[in-house]
Scaffold this motif. Structure first.
Motif, PDB file in Angstrom:
ATOM      1  N   PRO A  28     -35.491  -0.061  22.372  1.00  0.00           N
ATOM      2  CA  PRO A  28     -35.262  -0.516  23.703  1.00  0.00           C
ATOM      3  C   PRO A  28     -35.266  -2.238  23.698  1.00  0.00           C
ATOM      4  CG  PRO A  28     -36.687   1.211  23.898  1.00  0.00           C
ATOM      5  CD  PRO A  28     -36.569   0.853  22.406  1.00  0.00           C
ATOM      6  N   THR A  46     -29.659   9.256  37.112  1.00  0.00           N
ATOM      7  CA  THR A  46     -30.820   8.184  37.183  1.00  0.00           C
ATOM      8  C   THR A  46     -29.978   6.767  37.479  1.00  0.00           C
ATOM      9  OG1 THR A  46     -32.052   9.222  35.858  1.00  0.00           O
ATOM     10  CG2 THR A  46     -32.421   6.900  36.240  1.00  0.00           C
ATOM     11  N   LEU A  48     -30.559   2.663  37.990  1.00  0.00           N
ATOM     12  CA  LEU A  48     -31.546   1.660  37.298  1.00  0.00           C
ATOM     13  C   LEU A  48     -31.015  -0.005  37.691  1.00  0.00           C
ATOM     14  CD1 LEU A  48     -31.727   2.991  33.663  1.00  0.00           C
ATOM     15  CD2 LEU A  48     -33.421   3.534  35.283  1.00  0.00           C
ATOM     16  N   SER A  52     -36.481  -4.522  33.019  1.00  0.00           N
ATOM     17  CA  SER A  52     -37.735  -3.799  32.822  1.00  0.00           C
ATOM     18  C   SER A  52     -37.300  -2.231  33.114  1.00  0.00           C
ATOM     19  CB  SER A  52     -38.625  -4.243  33.807  1.00  0.00           C
ATOM     20  OG  SER A  52     -38.381  -4.061  35.073  1.00  0.00           O
ATOM     21  N   GLN A  53     -36.371  -1.998  33.908  1.00  0.00           N
ATOM     22  CA  GLN A  53     -36.127  -0.469  34.328  1.00  0.00           C
ATOM     23  C   GLN A  53     -35.307   0.043  33.083  1.00  0.00           C
ATOM     24  OE1 GLN A  53     -34.194   0.050  38.061  1.00  0.00           O
ATOM     25  NE2 GLN A  53     -36.102  -0.697  39.190  1.00  0.00           N
ATOM     26  N   ILE A  55     -35.599  -0.811  30.007  1.00  0.00           N
ATOM     27  CA  ILE A  55     -36.574  -0.623  29.040  1.00  0.00           C
ATOM     28  C   ILE A  55     -37.355   0.553  29.106  1.00  0.00           C
ATOM     29  CG2 ILE A  55     -38.568  -1.468  27.731  1.00  0.00           C
ATOM     30  CD1 ILE A  55     -37.355  -4.455  27.973  1.00  0.00           C
ATOM     31  N   GLU A  56     -37.848   0.860  30.239  1.00  0.00           N
ATOM     32  CA  GLU A  56     -38.617   2.193  30.696  1.00  0.00           C
ATOM     33  C   GLU A  56     -37.673   3.331  30.552  1.00  0.00           C
ATOM     34  OE1 GLU A  56     -39.956   1.436  34.624  1.00  0.00           O
ATOM     35  OE2 GLU A  56     -41.117  -0.295  34.107  1.00  0.00           O
ATOM     36  N   PHE A  57     -36.525   3.304  30.817  1.00  0.00           N
ATOM     37  CA  PHE A  57     -35.687   4.596  30.678  1.00  0.00           C
ATOM     38  C   PHE A  57     -35.634   4.614  29.145  1.00  0.00           C
ATOM     39  CE2 PHE A  57     -31.408   6.130  29.909  1.00  0.00           C
ATOM     40  CZ  PHE A  57     -31.300   7.051  30.745  1.00  0.00           C
ATOM     41  N   THR A  59     -37.030   3.929  26.692  1.00  0.00           N
ATOM     42  CA  THR A  59     -38.412   4.439  25.954  1.00  0.00           C
ATOM     43  C   THR A  59     -38.457   5.751  26.298  1.00  0.00           C
ATOM     44  OG1 THR A  59     -39.203   2.092  26.138  1.00  0.00           O
ATOM     45  CG2 THR A  59     -41.028   4.068  25.706  1.00  0.00           C
ATOM     46  N   ARG A  60     -38.387   6.436  27.366  1.00  0.00           N
ATOM     47  CA  ARG A  60     -38.605   7.459  27.856  1.00  0.00           C
ATOM     48  C   ARG A  60     -37.646   8.426  27.353  1.00  0.00           C
ATOM     49  NH1 ARG A  60     -39.281   5.745  32.939  1.00  0.00           N
ATOM     50  NH2 ARG A  60     -37.056   6.507  33.639  1.00  0.00           N
ATOM     51  N   GLU A  63     -38.211   9.131  23.565  1.00  0.00           N
ATOM     52  CA  GLU A  63     -39.289   9.867  23.296  1.00  0.00           C
ATOM     53  C   GLU A  63     -39.165  11.290  23.304  1.00  0.00           C
ATOM     54  OE1 GLU A  63     -42.375   8.383  26.134  1.00  0.00           O
ATOM     55  OE2 GLU A  63     -42.670   6.719  25.238  1.00  0.00           O
TER      56      GLU A  63
END
Length: 151
Positions: A28, A46, A48, A52-53, A55-57, A59-60, A63
């Motif tokens: 990310p 989703t 965004l 920051s949003q 990167i969070e997205f 990352t999830r 995963e």
């Protein structure tokens, strides 16, 4: 070759492959550099905005989507917009590590500096068997034959 707008067929195609390579890093922090600080996204359902949003997205996303391999191809372009068709395969960590393929389309709008200002993605996942994978092992995602029924 400059990958900032206005695009030509050659630069639009190169921009698509550059994005493909960046996303295939599954990092990310690397990916977010390709987007403006106030970039707006719709990814399926989703919505965004901003680094920051994003990167969070991402990352999830990675995963959940293990062993992710992506191919993007140029669909159409204008001076500062590109439409892309894509396919990616992954093992779903939220679904017993089943193999899946996502088919989809994206439309991108770029700022003058060449970073993406807007990204809209629509995609559908289908379950596949491991033997049906296109991007298995060290396959070159750019040269795998994708039949017309999948375009």
């Amino acid at each position: 070759m400059s990958l900032v707008p206005p695009f030509t067929a050659e630069t639009a195609r190169a921009k698509v492959k550059k994005a493909q390579d960046i996303w295939n890093t599954r990092d990310p922090a690397i990916c977010v550099k390709a987007y403006t600080e106030d970039s707006i996204w719709r990814n399926r359902t989703t919505f965004l905005k901003g680094h920051s949003q994003i990167i969070e997205f991402l990352t999830r996303k990675w995963e959940k989507e293990r062993n992710y391999r992506l191919r993007k191809e140029l669909f159409a372009f204008t001076d500062n917009k590109i439409a892309v068709q894509f396919w990616y395969e992954y093992q779903d960590a939220h679904d017993s590590m089943k193999w899946k393929r996502c088919y989809g389309l994206e439309d991108w709008t770029f700022a003058e500096d060449g970073r993406m200002r807007k990204r809209q993605m629509s995609g559908n996942d289908v379950d596949i068997k491991e033997t049906e994978r296109w991007f298995a092992n060290d396959a070159d995602v750019n040269t795998v034959e994708i039949g017309e029924q999948h375009w």
